[in-house]
Write a protein that holds these residues in place. Structure first.
Motif, short mmCIF file in Angstrom:
data_model
loop_
_atom_site.label_atom_id
_atom_site.label_comp_id
_atom_site.label_asym_id
_atom_site.label_seq_id
_atom_site.Cartn_x
_atom_site.Cartn_y
_atom_site.Cartn_z
N GLY A 270 -60.85 33.06 41.01
CA GLY A 270 -60.37 33.08 42.38
C GLY A 270 -59.29 34.13 42.60
O GLY A 270 -59.32 34.88 43.57
N GLY A 275 -57.49 35.53 45.60
CA GLY A 275 -57.08 34.15 45.86
C GLY A 275 -55.64 33.92 45.46
O GLY A 275 -55.07 34.65 44.65
N LEU A 425 -55.77 27.10 42.87
CA LEU A 425 -56.05 27.91 44.07
C LEU A 425 -55.63 27.18 45.33
O LEU A 425 -55.78 25.97 45.45
CB LEU A 425 -57.55 28.25 44.13
CG LEU A 425 -58.06 29.10 42.98
CD1 LEU A 425 -59.59 29.17 43.00
CD2 LEU A 425 -57.45 30.50 43.02
N VAL A 433 -61.37 29.13 49.75
CA VAL A 433 -60.29 29.72 48.95
C VAL A 433 -59.54 30.70 49.85
O VAL A 433 -60.15 31.57 50.48
CB VAL A 433 -60.83 30.45 47.71
CG1 VAL A 433 -59.71 31.16 46.97
CG2 VAL A 433 -61.53 29.44 46.79
#
Lengths: 484, 484
Positions: A270, A275, A425, A433
């Motif tokens: 991520g 992210g 995340l 996300v």
């Protein structure tokens, strides 16, 4: 150098051919991945699920199979608890402490009853009865237990207490395995295609959007096109020491990681595409000091002989606060009316005994007038049903004045302080996300312990919050991805 | 949408023309940026420096101008302190606690003496004398002060204590401004080109490498080519509430941010190209409770009437541990032999007084036998020169038994608990920004409070660690960039 070494995203222009094509690719097959797959299929999306182990389970299957649900379930009502969405939501927010995601608390507070019904609709059985007392998991097939700090200060002052741990009907400990089995069967019945021994190593990007993933199967890289999105459901990072050192170094105070693979891959993937990983310093820990149940009446002191918490809180909250104390250990003090031999696996040892608290204090080599003064003060007020220092409540509050006395050592390194990470995340309530600017990353979804969710704060953990988070927000992510 | 909105990196292919070209672009003009610019120029590189304010300074100029240096400086020797590189390095490592970067401690431990000489060579004056006692900053132009927890437990047991705070010669508080002025003059003399009112908003990437930066000047975006590298020197994120909420929520316990702009831009830019931000939950805080100096003899208790630390530690370590206590405040207890009116700006108020500690306890509405018991125990041992609970050392350790007595309230929100953030980019000892895999990002360097450095752990802070980190690793980054 390959473009996807070290979890670096691979631009779609570098993909020569697709080995798999689907609408939604789910990475990880614990409760989160299963729920995401189910909802994505129900919404009409093609689903491929990739799991690095040889079968479903993940950390979910190692859990008690208990889900934190409130607001007036059938089991709560049958037991005479008048829980409301407002009290339930207020507790969730308090339990999130400084890390709280209020929007997640609010949506789960509102929708938990429907979610509980959904779990039943998938085939998860609940006996529906209430098991009173301070238990970690039922040893029978009971449903409803106290699994948090609802009735303890400061929580009871802000939200009317009710038990909210709902355990799958299953004899004894370990309800997580049958829970995942039911969800797996449902996902398969709905047509999700499952690939095991398949480890995700990179995301595939198409401009700003996520277009798929690279998955290693039989030591070969396979390219997965996900037309609608990728759902990360890979768990936390408790087994990744380098990540723990960088982001959660206090977790080295304790020594018994629990989880399955939990190497943080979902968080790394991520972050590799922008992210935002938040509250990475947070971890849950607990030592099973409330077994046998009599020991729940004990008093904890640190190495200076001071109490540090109302011990009627959830065992994990007490344990997490214990681990903040200096000296690498705390003592659980009991009298002969409440002592029984601690659970073997807990690694809790007898550090001192005595006919008086002064003798115990001396045996622990504490200065005279420390532990003994703490206990005289405690007992004097406990006899009147009061704890003026920490507001511990009856009936857990008991004077400990029946000689002989004992001090049990809960050592952060050698006792069984199991732990797992809570940071991860940042996601929307729909499981998107979010990038560091706050905007969703198109095509990327996540839920469960690779995200920061309902159990965001180690000191506010309650049993069942993680599975609530995994199952509810796993569903959200799967549904949202299918809609993309 | 512009490619560099929200601090997103801009591919070099999207740059139409360069507004500036240089070898090394330095972003931020506090002590870190100045030192980076100096060293890059000395190494023969062209240097452009961009500062978002209208002049140099940053948080460095708001500091006391004190640098943590040890291993046997002239000032230490003249005062009879036999400090060694080993003891100095050992202290640095302890001060880093669970967040320690051992390699940074080791290189700075070895090279601090040469660094101190370098500062003098730039023109930074030091009187060279020693000012004994517990002071936050000299009120005269003295050099050497105790600025950490060297002589306090547990530090003194692991590293022979020595004072290591070296303050620029300058009358009174606020030596940071003249320190930056000297460094600025030196950077200009060496030919660094300075642009103020110039705010960096994005990095420019050329494949995996950093090729420059986008800088906003007069509300226009200017494109800066940096052939050898970009050095981030932009400070922490204490003034970015959204970042604090996500990464450092415990910092909301306190209420007085200190810094200049400190909006975290350098961290965001570094992470936008794959940099690794670590220990983001860490923050420094202090309340100036040791002024007047008599008050350093005070005893702290939390709202349960318990002591929680040896109060002879550095004021910031005591303050940071105070902020961990429940109840939003702690009390500083003094007797008539040690009380004088607290510093007005500290916002420390008188919460209770009494002829006995029992009376103080009652006035604070604490249960009988809490605070008073703590103080009787403390005094009984202090009279014998001992603190069996926390190992506070003479001469700070004093019995507090001269009636009348007072309890001062240090309230985390309304007293002056100044604070700033300590987490930031992970860098090598050469100032290279490291990606999450551990490899340097080509062309990107950073130092100072936009990195996690020598003062990595809030509970182990010592005055002068940040400026040591800024100046030493600022130099490292500038030199390394010039060599690229």
């Amino acid at each position: 150098m390959t473009g996807y070494s070290q979890y670096r995203p691979l631009p779609i222009t570098q993909v020569e051919k697709w080995d798999f094509e689907t609408d939604v690719a789910v990475i990880g097959f614990g409760a989160t991945g299963a729920c995401a797959a189910i909802e994505a299929r129900v919404a009409g999306a093609e689903v491929l699920l990739f799991e690095r182990s040889s079968g479903s389970g993940g950390a979910s299957a190692l859990s008690g199979g208990e889900i934190y649900v409130g607001g007036g379930t059938d089991a709560q009502k049958a037991a005479g608890f008048d829980d409301t969405v407002e009290d339930f939501t207020a507790y969730l927010k308090l339990a999130g402490g400084p890390c709280v995601d209020e929007a997640k608390c609010e949506i789960y507070g509102r929708e938990a009853l429907a979610h509980y019904q959904w779990l039943k609709d998938q085939g998860v059985p609940y006996r529906g009865n209430y098991l009173p007392g301070k238990v970690i998991e039922p040893t029978d097939d009971s449903t409803l237990i106290w699994s948090g700090s609802e009735a303890a200060a400061p929580f009871y002052r802000h939200a009317k207490p009710a038990p909210r741990g709902h355990v799958i009907q299953h004899m004894g400990w370990g309800g997580g395995r049958p829970l995942v089995d039911i969800l797996e069967r449902r996902a398969r019945d709905l047509g999700a295609e499952i690939h095991v021994d398949a480890r995700a190593v990179a995301l595939i990007t198409d401009g700003d959007a996520i277009a798929g993933a690279v998955v290693r199967i039989d030591n070969k890289d396979r390219f997965v096109r996900a037309r609608k999105g990728v759902v990360l459901a890979t768990g936390g990072f408790v087994f990744n020491e380098a990540m723990r050192r960088k982001y959660c170094p206090e977790s080295f105070r304790v020594n018994s990681p629990i989880g399955d693979k939990d190497d943080g891959i979902g968080i790394e993937l991520g972050v590799s595409v922008g992210g935002d990983a938040i509250h990475m310093d947070q971890f849950f820990t607990t030592c099973p000091w409330t077994i046998p149940a009599e020991q729940a009446h004990g008093v904890f002191v640190n190495v200076a002989g001071q109490r540090f918490i109302n011990e009627d809180c959830y065992h994990g909250r007490v344990s997490r606060c214990a681990v903040d104390q200096p000296g690498g250990k705390v003592y659980l003090l009991l009298d002969s009316a409440h002592f029984t031999r601690p659970l073997d696996l807990a690694g809790i040892t007898i550090a001192g005994t005595g006919e008086t608290w002064e003798e115990v204090e001396a045996e622990l080599e504490m200065p005279a007038g420390t532990l003994s003064a703490t206990m005289h003060f405690y007992n004097e007020h406990a006899r009147n049903g009061r704890d003026p220092l920490f507001d511990k409540q009856p009936p857990i509050l008991k004077a400990l004045d029946q000689s002989p006395f004992v001090a049990l050592e809960c050592n952060f390194q050698t006792s069984y302080f199991s732990f797992f990470t809570l940071g991860g995340l940042k996601t929307s309530t729909d499981g998107e996300v979010l990038g560091r600017s706050g905007a969703p990353i198109p095509g990327l979804y996540a839920a469960g312990r690779c995200t920061s969710g309902l159990p965001a704060w180690g000191h506010g953990y309650s049993s069942g919050l993680s599975l609530a988070d995994c199952t509810f927000f796993g569903r959200q992510a799967g549904r949202r991805a299918a809609r993309a």
